[in-house]
Design a protein around this motif. Structure first.
Motif, PDB file in Angstrom:
ATOM      1  N   VAL A 118       0.839  -1.205   0.000  1.00  0.00           N
ATOM      2  CA  VAL A 118       0.000   0.000   0.000  1.00  0.00           C
ATOM      3  C   VAL A 118       0.874   1.256   0.000  1.00  0.00           C
ATOM      4  CG1 VAL A 118      -1.677   1.330   1.330  1.00  0.00           C
ATOM      5  CG2 VAL A 118      -1.942  -1.145   1.101  1.00  0.00           C
ATOM      6  N   PHE A 119       1.873   1.300   0.860  1.00  0.00           N
ATOM      7  CA  PHE A 119       2.753   2.467   0.909  1.00  0.00           C
ATOM      8  C   PHE A 119       3.550   2.616  -0.387  1.00  0.00           C
ATOM      9  CE2 PHE A 119       2.813   1.945   5.765  1.00  0.00           C
ATOM     10  CZ  PHE A 119       1.756   2.822   5.898  1.00  0.00           C
ATOM     11  N   ALA A 120       3.977   1.501  -0.978  1.00  0.00           N
ATOM     12  CA  ALA A 120       4.725   1.579  -2.227  1.00  0.00           C
ATOM     13  C   ALA A 120       3.857   2.135  -3.357  1.00  0.00           C
ATOM     14  CB  ALA A 120       5.256   0.198  -2.600  1.00  0.00           C
ATOM     15  N   LEU A 121       2.585   1.731  -3.402  1.00  0.00           N
ATOM     16  CA  LEU A 121       1.682   2.267  -4.426  1.00  0.00           C
ATOM     17  C   LEU A 121       1.470   3.765  -4.242  1.00  0.00           C
ATOM     18  CD1 LEU A 121      -0.990  -0.582  -4.549  1.00  0.00           C
ATOM     19  CD2 LEU A 121       0.665  -0.001  -6.329  1.00  0.00           C
ATOM     20  N   MET A 199       9.719  -4.208   3.190  1.00  0.00           N
ATOM     21  CA  MET A 199       8.828  -4.687   2.137  1.00  0.00           C
ATOM     22  C   MET A 199       8.479  -3.553   1.168  1.00  0.00           C
ATOM     23  SD  MET A 199       8.511  -7.824   3.030  1.00  0.00           S
ATOM     24  CE  MET A 199       8.543  -8.943   4.427  1.00  0.00           C
ATOM     25  N   MET A 200       8.270  -2.368   1.700  1.00  0.00           N
ATOM     26  CA  MET A 200       7.905  -1.232   0.866  1.00  0.00           C
ATOM     27  C   MET A 200       9.004  -0.913  -0.146  1.00  0.00           C
ATOM     28  SD  MET A 200       7.324   2.709   2.040  1.00  0.00           S
ATOM     29  CE  MET A 200       9.108   2.883   2.212  1.00  0.00           C
ATOM     30  N   LEU A 201      10.256  -0.966   0.280  1.00  0.00           N
ATOM     31  CA  LEU A 201      11.362  -0.648  -0.623  1.00  0.00           C
ATOM     32  C   LEU A 201      11.449  -1.647  -1.773  1.00  0.00           C
ATOM     33  CD1 LEU A 201      14.190   0.386   1.866  1.00  0.00           C
ATOM     34  CD2 LEU A 201      12.962   1.853   0.273  1.00  0.00           C
ATOM     35  N   LEU A 202      11.294  -2.934  -1.472  1.00  0.00           N
ATOM     36  CA  LEU A 202      11.381  -3.935  -2.534  1.00  0.00           C
ATOM     37  C   LEU A 202      10.213  -3.818  -3.510  1.00  0.00           C
ATOM     38  CD1 LEU A 202      12.603  -7.072  -0.540  1.00  0.00           C
ATOM     39  CD2 LEU A 202      13.920  -5.590  -2.035  1.00  0.00           C
ATOM     40  N   ILE A 203       9.007  -3.609  -2.981  1.00  0.00           N
ATOM     41  CA  ILE A 203       7.845  -3.477  -3.868  1.00  0.00           C
ATOM     42  C   ILE A 203       7.946  -2.189  -4.676  1.00  0.00           C
ATOM     43  CG2 ILE A 203       5.340  -3.327  -3.942  1.00  0.00           C
ATOM     44  CD1 ILE A 203       6.442  -6.056  -3.172  1.00  0.00           C
ATOM     45  N   LEU A 204       8.443  -1.120  -4.065  1.00  0.00           N
ATOM     46  CA  LEU A 204       8.604   0.137  -4.794  1.00  0.00           C
ATOM     47  C   LEU A 204       9.615  -0.014  -5.935  1.00  0.00           C
ATOM     48  CD1 LEU A 204       7.843   3.126  -4.974  1.00  0.00           C
ATOM     49  CD2 LEU A 204       9.670   3.615  -3.340  1.00  0.00           C
ATOM     50  N   ALA A 205      10.665  -0.792  -5.705  1.00  0.00           N
ATOM     51  CA  ALA A 205      11.622  -1.058  -6.779  1.00  0.00           C
ATOM     52  C   ALA A 205      10.952  -1.798  -7.928  1.00  0.00           C
ATOM     53  CB  ALA A 205      12.803  -1.867  -6.239  1.00  0.00           C
ATOM     54  N   LEU A 234       0.280  -6.573 -10.594  1.00  0.00           N
ATOM     55  CA  LEU A 234       0.497  -7.663  -9.641  1.00  0.00           C
ATOM     56  C   LEU A 234       1.304  -8.814 -10.235  1.00  0.00           C
ATOM     57  CD1 LEU A 234      -0.158  -8.149  -6.704  1.00  0.00           C
ATOM     58  CD2 LEU A 234      -2.215  -9.380  -7.393  1.00  0.00           C
ATOM     59  N   PRO A 235       1.029  -9.282 -11.469  1.00  0.00           N
ATOM     60  CA  PRO A 235       1.918 -10.310 -12.048  1.00  0.00           C
ATOM     61  C   PRO A 235       3.363  -9.839 -12.209  1.00  0.00           C
ATOM     62  CG  PRO A 235      -0.160 -10.245 -13.226  1.00  0.00           C
ATOM     63  CD  PRO A 235      -0.167  -9.066 -12.303  1.00  0.00           C
ATOM     64  N   HIS A 236       3.536  -8.550 -12.521  1.00  0.00           N
ATOM     65  CA  HIS A 236       4.898  -8.030 -12.635  1.00  0.00           C
ATOM     66  C   HIS A 236       5.609  -8.022 -11.285  1.00  0.00           C
ATOM     67  CE1 HIS A 236       8.232  -5.500 -13.919  1.00  0.00           C
ATOM     68  NE2 HIS A 236       7.986  -4.725 -12.884  1.00  0.00           N
ATOM     69  N   TYR A 240       9.171  -9.886  -7.009  1.00  0.00           N
ATOM     70  CA  TYR A 240       9.556  -9.002  -5.906  1.00  0.00           C
ATOM     71  C   TYR A 240       8.838  -9.397  -4.614  1.00  0.00           C
ATOM     72  CZ  TYR A 240      11.453  -6.133  -9.661  1.00  0.00           C
ATOM     73  OH  TYR A 240      12.162  -5.685 -10.748  1.00  0.00           O
ATOM     74  N   ILE A 241       7.585  -9.799  -4.732  1.00  0.00           N
ATOM     75  CA  ILE A 241       6.840 -10.241  -3.553  1.00  0.00           C
ATOM     76  C   ILE A 241       7.443 -11.530  -3.001  1.00  0.00           C
ATOM     77  CG2 ILE A 241       4.607 -11.108  -2.775  1.00  0.00           C
ATOM     78  CD1 ILE A 241       3.286  -9.158  -4.711  1.00  0.00           C
TER      79      ILE A 241
END
Length: 323
Positions: A118-121, A199-205, A234-236, A240-241
């Motif tokens: 959520v924060f990464a989005l 988690m936010m940093l990896l998803i943001l990347a 989400l598939p992309h 990262y997840i």
């Protein structure tokens, strides 16, 4: 005479092969082996250091796990075989702390993953002050675990002057002794607060590596934001997840500071996890044999789970590259 000599030289070159005269056919293989060793040789010091720092202590731990040794009684050091392992799996406290470890790991990783996404989005959008907000959200991950545990145990969850009880008092709810009444929940909240920025940093990347032309094409085709997120973003973000879950689980399963400083494993052992219970048996109960056996079991279980997760991640990478 000239024709005979030229044919003879032609036969000599044919016998010599593509490697030239005087060279054996194995020269190419030897060169490849030499090149391979020339690349591996600089890595040998690091490999030797890794073996000395990790494998030798693990072998010593296995040796200790096969003995019954109490530090308060040096004469008790005797070989007992697999008796320590049998005692572990019949220990109800060990099963309880193993369940707590699973609760901490799954609860923290899943909650931190959802909040981090959520924060990464939100941070993937452009708005005024985005750099300041990003820095503030990353800050919890930069705080040392000891300082984080002290912050939550004293400033947030203290039953007398904690911030949580002050907020509850504003709506008329009586004060709660969080670390005594809800020890597992208290530790989970502190862990989620600390690991959400990771988690936010990896998803943001992952979000910032997404091709913008694909998103623009989906928008032109009339896809809503939810449809774009579910079917494209989400598939992309899958790789990262998966990487975030694997790394987060490996780190969170070794949690010690929060439990030691916030609840000390209590009340009783209701909030202890495997690392803290091993610490209790080794340095409070002085039972080196059973503590070593628990450590061996935890390491083997972690290796199995990590290998399974890595296989899934690598399979996902391979399928993506093939597509």
């Amino acid at each position: 005479m000239t024709v005979s000599s030229s044919s003879t030289s032609t036969r000599v070159r044919a016998l010599a092969g593509p490697h030239g005269a005087g060279r054996s056919p194995a020269t190419g293989d030897e060169r490849r082996r030499h090149d391979a060793w020339s690349r591996r040789l600089p890595l040998l010091p690091a490999l030797i250091f890794t073996i000395i720092a990790t494998q030798i202590p693990f072998l010593i731990t296995i040796w200790y796990s096969l003995r019954s040794w109490n530090l308060l009684n040096p004469a008790s050091d005797v070989f007992v075989g697999l008796a320590n392992y049998a005692a572990i799996f019949t220990d109800s406290t060990f099963r309880q702390v193993a369940l707590n470890s699973v609760i901490y790991t799954l609860g923290c990783v899943l909650a931190a993953m959802v909040l981090g996404t959520v924060f990464a989005l939100l941070l993937d959008r452009k708005f005024r002050g985005r750099g300041i907000v990003r820095t503030l959200l990353i800050t919890p991950f930069l705080i040392m675990p000891v300082a984080s545990a002290t912050l939550w145990g004293v400033s947030m969850f203290n039953p007398t002057f904690g911030l949580m009880n002050w907020l509850l008092g504003l709506v008329g709810i009586p004060a709660i002794d969080w670390t005594s009444s809800y020890p597992v929940l208290s530790i989970l909240i502190a862990l989620v607060w600390q690991w959400t920025p990771f988690m936010m940093l990896l998803i943001l990347a992952g979000l910032q590596s997404q091709p913008r032309d694909v998103l623009e094409a989906a928008q032109m085709d009339g896809a809503t934001r939810w449809q774009t997120f579910v079917h494209i973003t989400l598939p992309h973000l899958r790789r990262y997840i998966e990487l975030s879950v694997l790394l987060g689980a490996i780190y969170v399963v070794n949690t010690f500071d929060q439990i030691y400083l916030m609840t000390a494993g209590g009340p009783g052992s209701s909030s202890a996890n495997l690392p803290y219970y091993i610490y209790q048996r080794a340095f409070l109960g002085f039972d080196i044999g059973q503590a070593a056996a628990m450590g061996v079991v935890v390491v083997i279980a972690t290796i199995i789970i990590a290998n399974f997760a890595l296989r899934l991640i690598f399979k996902g990478f391979m399928s993506t590259e093939q597509n």
